[in-house]
Design a protein around this motif. Structure first.
Motif, PDB file in Angstrom:
ATOM      1  N   GLU A  99      11.483  -3.968 -23.067  1.00 13.54           N
ATOM      2  CA  GLU A  99      10.524  -3.503 -24.071  1.00 13.54           C
ATOM      3  C   GLU A  99       9.172  -3.347 -23.389  1.00 13.54           C
ATOM      4  O   GLU A  99       8.750  -4.232 -22.627  1.00 13.54           O
ATOM      5  N   VAL A 100       8.503  -2.224 -23.655  1.00 15.80           N
ATOM      6  CA  VAL A 100       7.162  -2.014 -23.099  1.00 15.80           C
ATOM      7  C   VAL A 100       6.212  -2.978 -23.811  1.00 15.80           C
ATOM      8  O   VAL A 100       6.022  -2.893 -25.022  1.00 15.80           O
ATOM      9  N   LEU A 101       5.616  -3.894 -23.047  1.00 14.89           N
ATOM     10  CA  LEU A 101       4.702  -4.895 -23.598  1.00 14.89           C
ATOM     11  C   LEU A 101       3.245  -4.480 -23.467  1.00 14.89           C
ATOM     12  O   LEU A 101       2.408  -4.855 -24.290  1.00 14.89           O
ATOM     13  N   GLU A 102       2.930  -3.744 -22.413  1.00 16.39           N
ATOM     14  CA  GLU A 102       1.545  -3.342 -22.153  1.00 16.39           C
ATOM     15  C   GLU A 102       1.557  -2.037 -21.380  1.00 16.39           C
ATOM     16  O   GLU A 102       2.369  -1.834 -20.489  1.00 16.39           O
ATOM     17  N   LEU A 103       0.610  -1.170 -21.731  1.00 15.63           N
ATOM     18  CA  LEU A 103       0.484   0.119 -21.061  1.00 15.63           C
ATOM     19  C   LEU A 103      -1.009   0.452 -21.007  1.00 15.63           C
ATOM     20  O   LEU A 103      -1.625   0.668 -22.048  1.00 15.63           O
ATOM     21  N   ASP A 104      -1.573   0.414 -19.818  1.00 20.81           N
ATOM     22  CA  ASP A 104      -2.990   0.725 -19.613  1.00 20.81           C
ATOM     23  C   ASP A 104      -3.061   1.760 -18.490  1.00 20.81           C
ATOM     24  O   ASP A 104      -3.249   1.419 -17.320  1.00 20.81           O
ATOM     25  N   GLU A 105      -2.861   3.010 -18.848  1.00 18.07           N
ATOM     26  CA  GLU A 105      -2.774   4.109 -17.868  1.00 18.07           C
ATOM     27  C   GLU A 105      -4.088   4.299 -17.135  1.00 18.07           C
ATOM     28  O   GLU A 105      -5.139   4.334 -17.784  1.00 18.07           O
ATOM     29  N   PRO A 106      -4.083   4.483 -15.843  1.00 24.80           N
ATOM     30  CA  PRO A 106      -3.016   4.302 -14.871  1.00 24.80           C
ATOM     31  C   PRO A 106      -3.164   2.997 -14.103  1.00 24.80           C
ATOM     32  O   PRO A 106      -2.989   2.958 -12.888  1.00 24.80           O
ATOM     33  N   ARG A 107      -3.472   1.921 -14.805  1.00 20.93           N
ATOM     34  CA  ARG A 107      -3.765   0.652 -14.130  1.00 20.93           C
ATOM     35  C   ARG A 107      -2.701  -0.424 -14.269  1.00 20.93           C
ATOM     36  O   ARG A 107      -2.473  -1.185 -13.331  1.00 20.93           O
ATOM     37  N   ARG A 108      -2.076  -0.523 -15.428  1.00 18.53           N
ATOM     38  CA  ARG A 108      -1.193  -1.683 -15.659  1.00 18.53           C
ATOM     39  C   ARG A 108      -0.048  -1.313 -16.601  1.00 18.53           C
ATOM     40  O   ARG A 108      -0.248  -0.618 -17.590  1.00 18.53           O
ATOM     41  N   LEU A 109       1.125  -1.828 -16.257  1.00 18.15           N
ATOM     42  CA  LEU A 109       2.322  -1.627 -17.063  1.00 18.15           C
ATOM     43  C   LEU A 109       3.106  -2.931 -17.034  1.00 18.15           C
ATOM     44  O   LEU A 109       3.287  -3.524 -15.969  1.00 18.15           O
ATOM     45  N   ARG A 110       3.522  -3.390 -18.211  1.00 17.35           N
ATOM     46  CA  ARG A 110       4.350  -4.607 -18.298  1.00 17.35           C
ATOM     47  C   ARG A 110       5.505  -4.342 -19.236  1.00 17.35           C
ATOM     48  O   ARG A 110       5.329  -3.710 -20.272  1.00 17.35           O
ATOM     49  N   TRP A 111       6.687  -4.842 -18.829  1.00 16.77           N
ATOM     50  CA  TRP A 111       7.813  -4.752 -19.741  1.00 16.77           C
ATOM     51  C   TRP A 111       8.629  -6.034 -19.706  1.00 16.77           C
ATOM     52  O   TRP A 111       8.685  -6.726 -18.699  1.00 16.77           O
ATOM     53  N   ALA A 112       9.232  -6.372 -20.845  1.00 21.99           N
ATOM     54  CA  ALA A 112      10.189  -7.473 -20.904  1.00 21.99           C
ATOM     55  C   ALA A 112      11.444  -7.012 -20.177  1.00 21.99           C
ATOM     56  O   ALA A 112      11.789  -5.827 -20.210  1.00 21.99           O
ATOM     57  N   TRP A 113      12.123  -7.941 -19.520  1.00 26.40           N
ATOM     58  CA  TRP A 113      13.316  -7.648 -18.711  1.00 26.40           C
ATOM     59  C   TRP A 113      14.341  -8.728 -19.044  1.00 26.40           C
ATOM     60  O   TRP A 113      14.222  -9.866 -18.605  1.00 26.40           O
ATOM     61  N   PHE A 158       0.857  -1.183   0.000  1.00 19.91           N
ATOM     62  CA  PHE A 158       0.000   0.000   0.000  1.00 19.91           C
ATOM     63  C   PHE A 158       0.892   1.231   0.000  1.00 19.91           C
ATOM     64  O   PHE A 158       1.843   1.321   0.782  1.00 19.91           O
ATOM     65  N   LEU A 159       0.596   2.163  -0.878  1.00 21.10           N
ATOM     66  CA  LEU A 159       1.302   3.440  -0.949  1.00 21.10           C
ATOM     67  C   LEU A 159       0.292   4.546  -0.689  1.00 21.10           C
ATOM     68  O   LEU A 159      -0.778   4.568  -1.308  1.00 21.10           O
ATOM     69  N   ALA A 160       0.597   5.441   0.212  1.00 21.81           N
ATOM     70  CA  ALA A 160      -0.329   6.508   0.601  1.00 21.81           C
ATOM     71  C   ALA A 160      -0.280   7.658  -0.404  1.00 21.81           C
ATOM     72  O   ALA A 160      -0.108   8.817  -0.050  1.00 21.81           O
ATOM     73  N   HIS A 161      -0.421   7.297  -1.677  1.00 20.96           N
ATOM     74  CA  HIS A 161      -0.382   8.265  -2.767  1.00 20.96           C
ATOM     75  C   HIS A 161      -1.406   7.832  -3.814  1.00 20.96           C
ATOM     76  O   HIS A 161      -1.598   6.636  -4.024  1.00 20.96           O
ATOM     77  N   PRO A 162      -2.047   8.796  -4.479  1.00 25.32           N
ATOM     78  CA  PRO A 162      -3.066   8.432  -5.479  1.00 25.32           C
ATOM     79  C   PRO A 162      -2.451   7.714  -6.685  1.00 25.32           C
ATOM     80  O   PRO A 162      -1.262   7.893  -6.995  1.00 25.32           O
ATOM     81  N   PRO A 163      -3.266   6.898  -7.375  1.00 21.98           N
ATOM     82  CA  PRO A 163      -2.759   6.133  -8.520  1.00 21.98           C
ATOM     83  C   PRO A 163      -2.047   6.982  -9.575  1.00 21.98           C
ATOM     84  O   PRO A 163      -1.013   6.563 -10.101  1.00 21.98           O
ATOM     85  N   ARG A 164      -2.536   8.156  -9.886  1.00 18.50           N
ATOM     86  CA  ARG A 164      -1.888   8.996 -10.919  1.00 18.50           C
ATOM     87  C   ARG A 164      -0.456   9.356 -10.526  1.00 18.50           C
ATOM     88  O   ARG A 164       0.435   9.410 -11.361  1.00 18.50           O
ATOM     89  N   LYS A 165      -0.240   9.615  -9.257  1.00 17.33           N
ATOM     90  CA  LYS A 165       1.097   9.953  -8.768  1.00 17.33           C
ATOM     91  C   LYS A 165       2.025   8.734  -8.839  1.00 17.33           C
ATOM     92  O   LYS A 165       3.181   8.839  -9.257  1.00 17.33           O
ATOM     93  N   VAL A 166       1.511   7.577  -8.442  1.00 17.60           N
ATOM     94  CA  VAL A 166       2.295   6.344  -8.516  1.00 17.60           C
ATOM     95  C   VAL A 166       2.606   6.030  -9.980  1.00 17.60           C
ATOM     96  O   VAL A 166       3.740   5.682 -10.332  1.00 17.60           O
ATOM     97  N   TRP A 167       1.609   6.187 -10.841  1.00 21.87           N
ATOM     98  CA  TRP A 167       1.800   5.950 -12.276  1.00 21.87           C
ATOM     99  C   TRP A 167       2.920   6.835 -12.819  1.00 21.87           C
ATOM    100  O   TRP A 167       3.770   6.381 -13.580  1.00 21.87           O
ATOM    101  N   ARG A 168       2.922   8.087 -12.419  1.00 21.82           N
ATOM    102  CA  ARG A 168       3.969   9.018 -12.868  1.00 21.82           C
ATOM    103  C   ARG A 168       5.353   8.516 -12.455  1.00 21.82           C
ATOM    104  O   ARG A 168       6.298   8.551 -13.246  1.00 21.82           O
ATOM    105  N   ALA A 169       5.484   8.025 -11.227  1.00 23.18           N
ATOM    106  CA  ALA A 169       6.778   7.514 -10.758  1.00 23.18           C
ATOM    107  C   ALA A 169       7.211   6.262 -11.531  1.00 23.18           C
ATOM    108  O   ALA A 169       8.402   6.005 -11.678  1.00 23.18           O
ATOM    109  N   LEU A 170       6.243   5.504 -12.042  1.00 23.25           N
ATOM    110  CA  LEU A 170       6.545   4.297 -12.815  1.00 23.25           C
ATOM    111  C   LEU A 170       6.875   4.595 -14.273  1.00 23.25           C
ATOM    112  O   LEU A 170       7.525   3.784 -14.937  1.00 23.25           O
ATOM    113  N   THR A 171       6.408   5.731 -14.786  1.00 22.17           N
ATOM    114  CA  THR A 171       6.500   5.962 -16.230  1.00 22.17           C
ATOM    115  C   THR A 171       7.291   7.204 -16.638  1.00 22.17           C
ATOM    116  O   THR A 171       7.467   7.443 -17.824  1.00 22.17           O
TER     117      THR A 171
END
Length: 143
Positions: A66-80, A12-25
């Motif tokens: 490689e970015v495999l999936e991007l569903d802002e601001p719900r899901r992000l997947r990348w190959a590693w 759990f992160l005490a920050h809204p999803p948009r803010k967390v999404w920004r840190a991820l992307t």
């Protein structure tokens, strides 16, 4: 064939999803809590993370992604891919109260490969003990 292993972490992160999404992307923010990179939030974009090489493990310090999936601001997947790893990192963001439940799955480790088994163990602990606190620090600084 042996079933592949997966690191699973949620926090759990005490920050809204948009803010967390920004840190991820956002490449600059991502570099602050994970590794230097040339990430762009575009499906199909190939990018790299750079870290300390580990020649004895066959790792030159570059993680090819490689970015495999991007569903802002719900899901992000990348190959590693780096060294002997060919895995996938998945992030899922779920609103929870005034914050976000962030789920991480790092999947595709071969438990029959001693190097991958050791890397799995390191990352399983590292995502929790090193990466998550740095992400929280970056999110707090964004206030």
């Amino acid at each position: 064939m042996t079933e592949r292993a997966t690191v699973s972490v949620d926090q759990f992160l005490a920050h809204p999803p948009r803010k967390v999404w920004r840190a991820l992307t956002d490449s600059d923010l991502l570099a602050r809590w994970l590794m230097p990179n040339d990430f762009r939030p575009v499906p199909g974009h190939r990018f790299t993370f750079r870290t300390t090489p580990r020649p004895r493990q066959g790792f030159d310090g570059v993680v090819h992604c490689e970015v495999l999936e991007l569903d802002e601001p719900r899901r992000l997947r990348w190959a590693w891919r780096g060294g002997r790893l060919d895995t996938v990192v998945s992030w899922s963001l779920v609103p929870e109260g005034r914050g976000t439940r962030l789920f991480l799955e790092h999947s595709g480790f071969d438990p029959d490969d001693p190097v991958q088994r050791r890397t799995f163990t390191l990352l399983d602990g590292g995502w929790r003990s090193h990466v998550w606190p740095r992400l929280e620090h970056v999110l707090t600084d964004l206030a």
